[in-house]
Design a protein around this motif. Structure first.
Motif, PDB file in Angstrom:
ATOM      1  N   GLY A  17      18.564   3.383  16.011  1.00 56.39           N
ATOM      2  CA  GLY A  17      18.383   2.393  17.063  1.00 56.39           C
ATOM      3  C   GLY A  17      19.525   2.275  18.042  1.00 56.39           C
ATOM      4  N   ASP A  18      20.536   3.117  17.941  1.00 50.92           N
ATOM      5  CA  ASP A  18      21.686   3.057  18.848  1.00 50.92           C
ATOM      6  C   ASP A  18      21.299   3.699  20.185  1.00 50.92           C
ATOM      7  N   THR A  19      20.961   2.892  21.157  1.00 50.53           N
ATOM      8  CA  THR A  19      20.485   3.409  22.446  1.00 50.53           C
ATOM      9  C   THR A  19      21.589   4.092  23.239  1.00 50.53           C
ATOM     10  N   SER A  20      22.833   3.719  23.013  1.00 50.86           N
ATOM     11  CA  SER A  20      23.919   4.365  23.737  1.00 50.86           C
ATOM     12  C   SER A  20      24.095   5.818  23.286  1.00 50.86           C
ATOM     13  N   LEU A  21      23.945   6.053  21.977  1.00 53.93           N
ATOM     14  CA  LEU A  21      24.008   7.426  21.480  1.00 53.93           C
ATOM     15  C   LEU A  21      22.845   8.248  22.021  1.00 53.93           C
ATOM     16  N   ALA A  22      21.655   7.652  21.995  1.00 57.36           N
ATOM     17  CA  ALA A  22      20.480   8.359  22.501  1.00 57.36           C
ATOM     18  C   ALA A  22      20.659   8.727  23.969  1.00 57.36           C
ATOM     19  N   ALA A  23      21.238   7.821  24.746  1.00 52.94           N
ATOM     20  CA  ALA A  23      21.446   8.075  26.172  1.00 52.94           C
ATOM     21  C   ALA A  23      22.457   9.193  26.395  1.00 52.94           C
ATOM     22  N   LYS A  24      23.459   9.270  25.548  1.00 55.39           N
ATOM     23  CA  LYS A  24      24.464  10.323  25.687  1.00 55.39           C
ATOM     24  C   LYS A  24      23.909  11.699  25.311  1.00 55.39           C
ATOM     25  N   ILE A  25      23.071  11.731  24.281  1.00 56.42           N
ATOM     26  CA  ILE A  25      22.518  13.017  23.840  1.00 56.42           C
ATOM     27  C   ILE A  25      21.405  13.497  24.768  1.00 56.42           C
ATOM     28  N   ARG A  26      20.521  12.569  25.206  1.00 58.33           N
ATOM     29  CA  ARG A  26      19.366  12.891  26.060  1.00 58.33           C
ATOM     30  C   ARG A  26      18.416  13.862  25.342  1.00 58.33           C
ATOM     31  N   VAL A  27      17.931  13.388  24.197  1.00 56.73           N
ATOM     32  CA  VAL A  27      17.132  14.225  23.312  1.00 56.73           C
ATOM     33  C   VAL A  27      15.902  14.790  24.005  1.00 56.73           C
ATOM     34  N   LYS A  28      15.164  13.933  24.713  1.00 53.95           N
ATOM     35  CA  LYS A  28      13.922  14.399  25.328  1.00 53.95           C
ATOM     36  C   LYS A  28      14.181  15.503  26.345  1.00 53.95           C
ATOM     37  N   GLU A  29      15.292  15.407  27.070  1.00 55.86           N
ATOM     38  CA  GLU A  29      15.631  16.441  28.040  1.00 55.86           C
ATOM     39  C   GLU A  29      15.875  17.788  27.353  1.00 55.86           C
ATOM     40  N   TRP A  30      16.484  17.733  26.184  1.00 54.53           N
ATOM     41  CA  TRP A  30      16.740  18.959  25.439  1.00 54.53           C
ATOM     42  C   TRP A  30      15.452  19.544  24.860  1.00 54.53           C
ATOM     43  N   VAL A  31      14.643  18.700  24.252  1.00 58.34           N
ATOM     44  CA  VAL A  31      13.493  19.189  23.494  1.00 58.34           C
ATOM     45  C   VAL A  31      12.286  19.440  24.385  1.00 58.34           C
TER      46      VAL A  31
END
Length: 615
Positions: free
Chosen positions: A449-463
């Motif tokens: 649930g850490d939205t800041s980590l998700a924003a830094k990784i940008r998972v959807k952009e990668w996958v």
């Protein structure tokens, strides 16, 4: 400490009987577009294989007996075949009719077997086609020993169905036992428990008690010998290659221990490597218990053994936790490349692993440029509907997938990603995973649930996005920085370079970043100083020959011809033949060379090269 605390529980799980794991072996995680079977409804459990290898006719023939459960009381069992001749079929011992559907491009022909609700065993008597894609039949002259023929299989991604009728999908796992008959004097080996030497009968028996998908079914037969490395690792090779191979792989036992220290116990018992004859189209294939490896990694200085680290890492990513479909291939290879580099870092140091990361990034850049930065095939999650599964086996899965995990590591920290991957591999052992399942697991177990980590990784952009995201990590390049400096000195006219202690990776980077084409005088200077034309290092040789073709450096052409006669690895063949086809004069040379040596190459390499040479 983490390993010590969890090892007991994990080893207990690893020692469970195959029967206690059956409930997890065929969980339908996603729709597999590359199987015609109905193994998502009928539960395939175990294969008993009884086959004979016939070198005279280039056929495998015998019987495949499938044990299954039919909880939905379906009336037909459907299996994958491609080019097989089906002689007869029984269900629970009674002869039953069967029929093959019309062939479907890339998928073969579905075999339909009527079954009754209480049936639990079908037995299929069959023969392979002489040109079966999975099989390479080598005449004695095509081996190192020159005395005995050789056979080996390559089942990934969808070629198991060309030598065994069965459910052929990465998400369909089963145990197996096999009886294999080969000519006396030869040794048969499988991705299972293996003999250590030839017997007098030519009949060999195998067991694989951990459930595996069909693409990890493997068979080899030939004049091979074995030598142990330590108590659970060893090497098979043709006798004339055994000393070199044993020296090259001396650190494999240490690799296994290093891998266990990262992500938990090795679950497959032994880890052996079989060095195949030169025609093998891949660098390696991660068949459980028995990695198949190309002889091109035998460099004499152990400088190319990161490939073995890669195949070993598959014992966790791919073999233990398997991509549900070929559209999820990055879950296999991306994780394996990341794991491979962590093994090499632990064994050789961070600056060594950094070179592997940079060479991998260069491969990724080249692949994206070749495909097009907006091409759908540059997504991690692939779209292979109506296409050959082979189309997805590119460096996108390998390098974009690995760099995604590197991005995660740099965002959350090494300790957190290591804890996550440890739990991922061991908590999902002997199961399959789709991209969507993985992302849900990733969100729950790592991001939490850490939205800041998700924003830094940008998972959807990668996958679910094309190309290389602009937050893709680039590692420090202490060693390659020195290589770059020496290259610049050469290009400015200096002839004395500081290259002492360079590995294959430094030499490869040195050559890759040269202007193309170099002037003939520069090619001559490099060859005089470093003897690239006669190098025994296949990675360096291939890059040099590409440069020689581009520059028209003819003194290298005779050795290039010899190289192409003995190397069957697509990684080398494809770019070299492609370079030759760029000019009329060199294209004529390419056609002549290919005409001589096409028979030395595996059917998969032939298929790729036919398109290049005949376009």
């Amino acid at each position: 400490m983490r390993y010590a605390l969890l090892a007991g529980a994990l080893l207990a799980a690893a020692c469970q009987s195959p029967e206690s794991r059956k409930e997890n072996t065929n969980t339908a995680a996603a729709k597999d577009l590359h199987t015609l079977s109905n193994a998502d409804s009928i539960q395939i459990r175990h294969l008993d294989l009884d086959i004979r290898v016939d070198f005279a006719t280039h056929r495998i023939e015998g019987a495949a007996a499938w044990h299954f459960a039919n909880p939905q009381s379906l009336s037909v069992l459907r299996l994958d075949t491609d080019g097989l001749t089906i002689d007869s079929v029984t269900a629970n011992g009674r002869i039953v009719p069967h029929w093959l559907d019309s062939a479907v491009a890339f998928l073969g022909s579905r075999l339909n077997i009527p079954v009754e609700k209480d049936d639990s065993l079908v037995r299929i008597w069959y023969k392979t086609a002489p040109g079966a894609t999975a099989l390479q039949w080598l005449e004695p002259a095509q081996t190192l020993g020159k005395k005995q023929p050789f056979l080996y299989t390559q089942s990934e991604p969808t070629y198991a169905r060309t030598w065994i009728p069965g459910p052929d999908g990465p998400g369909i796992r089963f145990t197996y036992a096999a009886r294999v008959s080969v000519p006396q004097g030869l040794v048969a080996l499988m991705s299972a428990e293996n003999p250590r030497q030839a017997n007098d009968s030519g009949v060999y028996h195998f067991r694989m008690d951990q459930p595996v998908p069909a693409y990890l079914m493997a068979l080899a037969a030939g004049d091979v010998a074995y030598r142990a490395i330590d108590g659970r690792t060893g090497v098979y090779a043709e006798p004339a290659m055994l000393d070199k191979a044993h020296y090259e792989f001396a650190e494999v036992g240490k690799m296994v221990t290093t891998a266990e220290g990262l992500y938990g116990p090795y679950r497959w018992g032994v880890y052996d490597v079989l060095v195949l004859p030169p025609g093998f189209p891949l660098g390696g294939m991660e068949n459980p218990r028995l990695t198949f490896a190309t002889p091109t990694i035998i460099a004499g200085d152990r400088s190319l053994v990161s490939l073995i680290a890669h195949e070993l890492a598959h014992s966790w990513s791919g073999n233990l936790v398997t991509n549900a479909t070929w559209e999820d291939f990055w879950l296999n290879e991306g994780f394996t490349v990341y794991f491979e580099r962590r093994i090499m870092e632990a064994m050789m140091g961070a600056d060594y692993a950094d070179m592997l990361w940079e060479l991998g990034y260069q491969d990724l850049e080249e692949t994206v440029e070749s495909l097009g930065k907006d091409n759908r095939d540059t997504w991690l999650k692939l779209d292979l509907k109506g296409r050959n599964a082979e189309d997805g086996l590119t460096d996108i899965a390998y390098e974009k997938g690995a760099h995604f995990l590197r991005r995660v590591e740099e965002t959350v920290g090494r300790e957190k990603i290591d804890t996550f991957l440890y739990r991922y591999f061991n908590g999902n052992a002997f199961k399959t995973m789709s991209t969507e399942q993985f992302l849900a697991y990733f969100n729950d177990e790592l991001l939490q649930g850490d939205t800041s980590l998700a924003a830094k990784i940008r998972v959807k952009e990668w996958v679910y996005g094309p190309g290389i995201p602009d937050n893709c990590p680039r590692v420090p390049q202490a060693r390659f920085g020195k290589v770059d400096a020496e290259r610049e000195k050469f290009l400015k006219g200096e002839t004395v370079l500081q290259t002492t202690g360079w590995t294959s990776h430094e030499w490869l980077h040195f050559l890759r970043k040269m202007p193309k084409p170099l002037q003939l005088a520069q090619m001559q200077q490099l060859d005089k100083a470093f003897s690239f034309t006669s190098t025994g290092n296949s990675e360096v040789a291939n890059q040099w020959f590409i440069m020689a073709v581009a520059a028209g450096y003819k003194p290298a052409f005779a050795n290039m011809d010899k190289f192409l006669s003995t190397v069957g690895r697509r990684k080398f063949l494809t770019p070299l033949y492609t370079e030759m086809m760029k000019s009329p004069e060199n294209a004529a040379m390419a056609r002549s060379i290919y005409g001589k040596y096409r028979g030395n190459y595996h059917p998969l390499a032939q298929e790729t090269l036919d398109k290049i040479i005949r376009k």
